[in-house]
Scaffold this active site. Sequence first.
Site, PDB file in Angstrom:
ATOM      1  N   GLU A   1     -15.272  -5.481  89.057  1.00 53.71           N
ATOM      2  CA  GLU A   1     -15.283  -6.281  90.298  1.00 53.71           C
ATOM      3  C   GLU A   1     -14.673  -5.476  91.446  1.00 53.71           C
ATOM      4  OE1 GLU A   1     -13.883 -10.279  89.517  1.00 53.71           O
ATOM      5  OE2 GLU A   1     -15.407 -10.591  87.975  1.00 53.71           O
TER       6      GLU A   1
ATOM      7  N   GLU B   1      -4.924  -9.317  91.431  1.00 51.23           N
ATOM      8  CA  GLU B   1      -5.679  -9.706  90.221  1.00 51.23           C
ATOM      9  C   GLU B   1      -7.168  -9.611  90.550  1.00 51.23           C
ATOM     10  OE1 GLU B   1      -5.555 -13.707  88.862  1.00 51.23           O
ATOM     11  OE2 GLU B   1      -4.786 -14.542  90.724  1.00 51.23           O
TER      12      GLU B   1
END
Lengths: 646, 646
Positions: free
Chosen positions: A455, A446
Amino acid sequence: MPLGERLGDKTDSRYCGVETEFNDDMPQLLSCNMGGGFDFVVSPLMDPTYRPSLMEAGIPPFAGSDLVLSPLQWSSHVVGKISSWIDLDSEDEILRKDSEIVLKQEIAWASHLSLQACLLPTPKGVSCANYARCVNQILQNLNNMQLWLRIPLEKADDDSLNGNCDPLGKGQVDSWETWNCFRLLCEHHSQLSIALDVLSSLPSTNSLGRWFGESVRAAIIHTNSFLTNARGYPCLSKRHQKLIIAFFNHSIQIVVSGTPVHNLPMGSSELAANHTDNFDSVQRHSLRAYLDYVAYLYQKMDPLPEQERLELGYRDFLQSPLQPLMDNLEAQTYETFEKDTVKYIQYQRAISKALLDRISDEEASSKTTVLMVVGAGRGPLVRASLQAAEETGRKLKVYAVEKNPNAIVTLHSLVKLEGWENIVTIVSCDMRCWDAPEKADILVSELLGSFGDNELSPECLDGAQRFLKQDGVSIPTSYTSFIQPVTTSKLYNDVKSHKDLVHFETAYVVKLHRVARLAPSQPVFTFTHPEYSTTKDNQRYKKLQFEIPHDSGSVLVHGFAGYFDATLYKDVHLGIEPSTATPNMFSWFPIYFPLRTPVCVRPGSPLEVHLWRCCGSTKVWYEWCVTNPSACPIHNSNGRSYWVGL
Amino acid sequence: MPLGERLGDKTDSRYCGVETEFNDDMPQLLSCNMGGGFDFVVSPLMDPTYRPSLMEAGIPPFAGSDLVLSPLQWSSHVVGKISSWIDLDSEDEILRKDSEIVLKQEIAWASHLSLQACLLPTPKGVSCANYARCVNQILQNLNNMQLWLRIPLEKADDDSLNGNCDPLGKGQVDSWETWNCFRLLCEHHSQLSIALDVLSSLPSTNSLGRWFGESVRAAIIHTNSFLTNARGYPCLSKRHQKLIIAFFNHSIQIVVSGTPVHNLPMGSSELAANHTDNFDSVQRHSLRAYLDYVAYLYQKMDPLPEQERLELGYRDFLQSPLQPLMDNLEAQTYETFEKDTVKYIQYQRAISKALLDRISDEEASSKTTVLMVVGAGRGPLVRASLQAAEETGRKLKVYAVEKNPNAIVTLHSLVKLEGWENIVTIVSCDMRCWDAPEKADILVSELLGSFGDNELSPECLDGAQRFLKQDGVSIPTSYTSFIQPVTTSKLYNDVKSHKDLVHFETAYVVKLHRVARLAPSQPVFTFTHPEYSTTKDNQRYKKLQFEIPHDSGSVLVHGFAGYFDATLYKDVHLGIEPSTATPNMFSWFPIYFPLRTPVCVRPGSPLEVHLWRCCGSTKVWYEWCVTNPSACPIHNSNGRSYWVGL
């Protein structure tokens, strides 16, 4: 007296005002209207017959001295209404000069009284430049007072003027153009806002939507915009009701204006029954039935869901995105995100499906699946994996790989507490350099940001792919970012307030609220895992064209809202793209890419946007620009302002 | 070998280059072309067959190592020609990526060689955003090298695309749009400039004019753009000749390109006779006849007038306007301005006419005219007045009023030297507070700035008007300011280089040279003296609409050039407005009002501008803005950046 109590609503939209005529006796004016149930008055400060050019120098005829009300009364209950006759763009030079003198006198007086706001009359003519010049001069030296420019909510539906470059020309039928011209001249000053005049007919929904990205502070509803219900009471059309509710939701105050046009027997209001306890004895306010109806709309609104209430403080608040590779998350951050049940249920569903696909019922007791959670944090995906195994009756061996040594501590105690020692191996290592003892069937991660890849999930999973079996699967399997153009005066001014380039070239995580979404979002970059192509490259370039709906009219684009949607496994997805968003998930707010200079897009003209994902040896960054209707500088060249470290 | 010697021309336009094919043997290439009379070569740096995606990693196939030429040879005689196959906006991703790699490799190599410039190939497709993004990245970290973007000089004359908002869309026929989009994306970077490809047919004169406000560094003339004269030699059409001369005048270098298309007998050139002394022995360069023709054009140019030569150093150089009331002028300034004979001749003519109008021949010997020079400086207007008296046979009494005590010293010695003691009274005083002993028939002043009223002539003459007789005259009688929109990349970048708001909100005095005047100038503010109106007010507001000629195509407006024209007396005028400028006067350069963000104006769309002259108790200032085609912030609100002190 507020319109009502609503859980979580601490905004000014609870208060309702009333527009009044000039009255020399302010205390009487105020007590009459406050007694009638209104919270504030919008009242002229100066005798409307006054013209400087016709007078000897003397005392301007203001409505009472500053002493007739207490300072608190002035500031809490009076909005100054600037003389509506003023016309700074008249061809008549004497009128123009009188207007400038009076405008400056009245604003100076209102400042002296510490009023919270003044209502500026609607620009009258085909031009507003001199009016804007004068207001702009005032704004340069103003105290905290807001100036509400009064703008009628009107736009012709037949767009005969499409793409007209003359925003205030004779063909002017879209009042948003007037506002746009005025505020551009005043350089988006944060103390210049809007009071909308709501008329009896409303323009198209798309055109109305634009105002929710602007700094609208008040909506003035005229009594003749009301309909009459079966019992003779004022009410509003469905579309008007929806609009008023939207105003409430955007902290916009209602002001009732005009004379009563409904002939009601005194004291017989049913709707108003709850509100008249204290005032039935005194004379009933002639506009009370209208106020009661507004209060009724306020009170019948659905309560805010709990999650919305929790997130109220984040509305339109700019947050810098995380640097998850360079920084370690704090416990509080883990705590917040682990509570997002919906997200982990989706993961569990995806893992279950993958387990069932890979292991037949016959093999269930003999074959053990090797599952690696890369970026395990404090263990929520480990738990979801084990629950999936239990649910499907498949045997699992789990590696929990995590680079944050602080999270590792929690992981160890979790495993001990749950008695998972025989199933779960904890690995304290960055997945990009871990030397795995065996290969995985399933890689679970995740690592997604609000914009999917922002990210650096692609770079991390490239590293982890080494220890995935040739036929192994990654959960998520793929993810795609999306953007859409938005109007958002509030965010534009917040970014601008830093007075530097860096903040205009940074993408922010933000719970968008006071925003107009101008066109459906479109996909930008897609990443798929695993990816074995030899020319594999995480750099991306995308050119997008947005069509603004024609009935929106012209719009101002302050930047782009960004989202992601991820395919976890087959039909199990997870995302925040508005049209497909996973319900009740709160881990991600949208991302916001600002533009240094807002771009005005006229009807029929496409908006062309370019986005790049660039990769260097130590960082990844985005660059973006608009090329149509006009070209802007490329933002964030070489990641000079904003980047994510590898 | 330069094209020729021209008094005052120290610019690069003396040097002529030649575009060549790729040649592995740089020394040979260079000596052949230098020997042929050219000053520099524009040559590929890398084998054009090279494609990174088809090669193993290795040494890129550059044309020779850095050692094959001396550093001086590389930097003085070689412009790097970037591989023309590159296409960063191709749909073909491999080509796009190859292009980016090669572009960066070649620029890095050219930087390593310290070349002065590289020629970037023309953007190929309907879009140039990715190309611009890559060039923009390069520009962020570039040494002093210039990047010349190659742009064909073409624009369709039938404007079927009027107002098209798709600058690089399918309908693209105006190459200026390509340039404009590219440079906006690269944020007007000062190292990004233009090499124009001059083709055999030229677009309209108005459309060509735009380029003289841009940073064009080179013009590439193809051999097939040449015509053939009666003797078989290459020559150019009249329009081409005029264009080339204009290039020379704007420091733009010529580059000859292509293969010879004129079949000339070797060594028979007459034109070239002077230039071939040293090189007849070696093989004659195949493009020599074209070079000779270019040199011929250069040499037949009119020499620069002396005044122009003196002012060369002021071309496009921003000067802050004077503060004549707050500061005293220096001797050097008086010295310069007193030399402007033409100006004082005009004053003398005006005074003579006024004297003849006021004093009949019969009264000539009996009546004495009282003439006051307000702002007498070191006396040039006193002299002009006395010469007018002598010329007309009228008797004069002169008061010379001057606030600068330093100039008073000079005035006294002048009066003594000339023996004017009985005629001239010197008054050391500010005219605004002088208590005059008698009233004047004629008030003479020279208080005008480049924009007429910008040195506060109105305020000064308001003060002096007290001591003018009721029927007295002021010389000047009136003056009017003018503006016109201009393209001027150079000034925009100079203003921008200060990186602050103040410089973008200041008007500058500047000798405009590299500028495109986009529409005829229009009058702005007029002041008349004396002015006895009771509502007298020196504040002004003017709204102007400019129509850009339709065949110009789209234009970029960087700001406004300002001028004045003054009526000294009746038909005697004085001014710098281009269409009516007084010839051979040099006291005033134009004024320049910049715009913070250049405004793009498309064909058929008017440009609407607003100017204000605002007066406070201690200062006077201008504010300005554009409202059409789009609104910009009002510049210099409250005179925050630029003002003239009272």
